[in-house]
Scaffold this active site. Structure first.
Site, mmCIF file in Angstrom:
data_model
loop_
_atom_site.group_PDB
_atom_site.id
_atom_site.type_symbol
_atom_site.label_atom_id
_atom_site.label_comp_id
_atom_site.label_asym_id
_atom_site.label_seq_id
_atom_site.Cartn_x
_atom_site.Cartn_y
_atom_site.Cartn_z
ATOM 1 N N GLY A 32 27.062 29.170 73.386
ATOM 2 C CA GLY A 32 28.338 29.229 72.682
ATOM 3 C C GLY A 32 28.210 29.623 71.226
ATOM 4 C CE1 TYR A 33 30.899 28.001 65.394
ATOM 5 C CE2 TYR A 33 29.428 29.628 64.458
ATOM 6 C CZ TYR A 33 30.479 28.754 64.327
ATOM 7 O OH TYR A 33 31.115 28.632 63.116
ATOM 8 N N GLY A 68 26.432 39.726 69.686
ATOM 9 C CA GLY A 68 25.240 39.787 70.543
ATOM 10 C C GLY A 68 25.567 39.278 71.943
ATOM 11 C CG HIS A 69 26.591 35.184 72.544
ATOM 12 N ND1 HIS A 69 26.826 34.680 71.291
ATOM 13 C CD2 HIS A 69 25.543 34.470 73.021
ATOM 14 C CE1 HIS A 69 25.976 33.705 71.019
ATOM 15 N NE2 HIS A 69 25.168 33.560 72.049
ATOM 16 C CE LYS A 74 17.752 35.602 67.891
ATOM 17 N NZ LYS A 74 18.696 34.534 67.770
ATOM 18 C CB VAL A 95 23.802 42.859 68.689
ATOM 19 C CG1 VAL A 95 24.948 43.272 67.775
ATOM 20 C CG2 VAL A 95 24.010 43.403 70.090
ATOM 21 N NE ARG A 146 18.977 26.797 66.145
ATOM 22 C CZ ARG A 146 18.597 26.881 67.429
ATOM 23 N NH1 ARG A 146 18.344 28.058 67.967
ATOM 24 N NH2 ARG A 146 18.469 25.788 68.159
#
Ligand code: AMP
Length: 281
Positions: A31-32, A36-37, A149, A176, A187
């Site tokens: 989450g957050y 990239g996600h 990553k 990304v 983070r």
């Protein structure tokens, strides 16, 4: 988009998708969410008929002194983001549903789990492999999408999928980055303004290595030393590790011949960030 909060409900939905002969794409996350996600969601939408995204801050992959409690969470924003991104389902299970009382079973990818990040985060990849294996079993996807990553993570998942004959394809998607090179990460939200500037050192150091290798540098120790010098010039940075390794075994290499993974972890203030680059010699 369907929001599914229980393991039983997710299994039922995935079963229904399989009955309709849909190819299931799956994107596990904590989450957050950021771009990239979303790049993984887009790739899943391109390659699968339906896309499920999980958000689960997995307690078993955090060490006792790590940031499990304060890991950033924003379900409302994530839901809107996924809705916009066109995910078909958000799976958001409770920890007690994933790990009910009496839970005792763990997946280990021996050897690989103890290198690089595994050295500074003992037990981390055992937690990752366990939760990903469980999520795979719940969703039973045809395709599962991971970001480069977390290079060691995707290698470990690939190894586990091959070793356990899992009936799915693991897809690795490119890193990304922000315009200044910093790899997107949940983070990064921890970074204050000065730390955010300092965090550029990670990708800057890797880009230096890329240029040096392109200019003919083959000596891995010299590349690592050069990266360390760039990082050490940044007062807010403290190196956890910088290593040049074989991308399949994660064993250190002496020379850049064939593919070499340069991976690093660096504390910027209290925040530990990772980045990597794949060099081809
Ligand atoms: P996380 O939520 O950090 O556990 O990440 C979930 C997935 O997103 C993992 O497969 C990560 O490798 C991937 N991911 C995280 N950051 C990036 C990024 N900057 N680029 C591409 N994939 C990423």
């Amino acid at each position: 988009m369907k929001v599914v909060r229980s393991v039983a409900e997710m299994k039922a939905l995935a079963r229904e998708w399989r009955r309709q002969e849909k190819r299931i794409g799956f994107v596990p996350t904590m989450g957050y969410l950021h771009e990239g996600h979303l790049s993984l969601v887009r790739e899943s939408k391109r390659r699968a008929d339906v896309t499920a995204v999980s958000i689960f801050v997995n307690p078993t992959q955090f060490g006792p002194n790590e940031d499990f409690q304060k890991y950033p969470r924003d379900l409302e924003k994530d839901t809107a983001y996924l809705e916009q991104g066109g995910a078909d389902c958000l799976f958001y299970p409770a920890a007690a549903d994933v790990y009910p009382p009496g839970y005792r079973t763990f997946a280990e990818v021996t050897g690989l789990q103890d290198k690089l990040c595994g050295r500074s985060r003992p037990g981390h990849f055992r937690g990752v492999a366990t939760v990903v294996l469980k999520l795979f079993e719940i969703v039973r996807p045809d395709l599962a999408f991971f970001g480069a990553k977390d290079a060691q993570q995707v290698l470990i998942i690939r190894r586990m999928a091959a070793d356990l004959d899992l009936d799915l394809e693991v897809v690795t998607c490119p890193i990304v980055r922000e315009p200044d090179g910093l790899a997107l990460s949940s983070r990064n939200a921890y970074l204050g303004p000065d730390e955010r500037t300092a965090a550029r050192a990670l990708s800057t150091s890797l880009r230096w290595a890329e240029r040096a290798a392109a200019a003919g540098e083959r000596d891995a120790a010299r590349l690592v030393a050069g990266i360390r010098a760039v990082l050490e010039a940044e007062p807010l940075a403290r190196i956890d590790y910088v290593e040049a390794v074989d991308p399949g075994s994660l064993e250190p290499v002496a020379e850049v011949r064939g593919e070499v993974l340069i991976a690093l972890a660096v504390f910027i203030g209290p925040t530990r960030l990772i980045d990597n680059i794949l060099l081809r010699g």
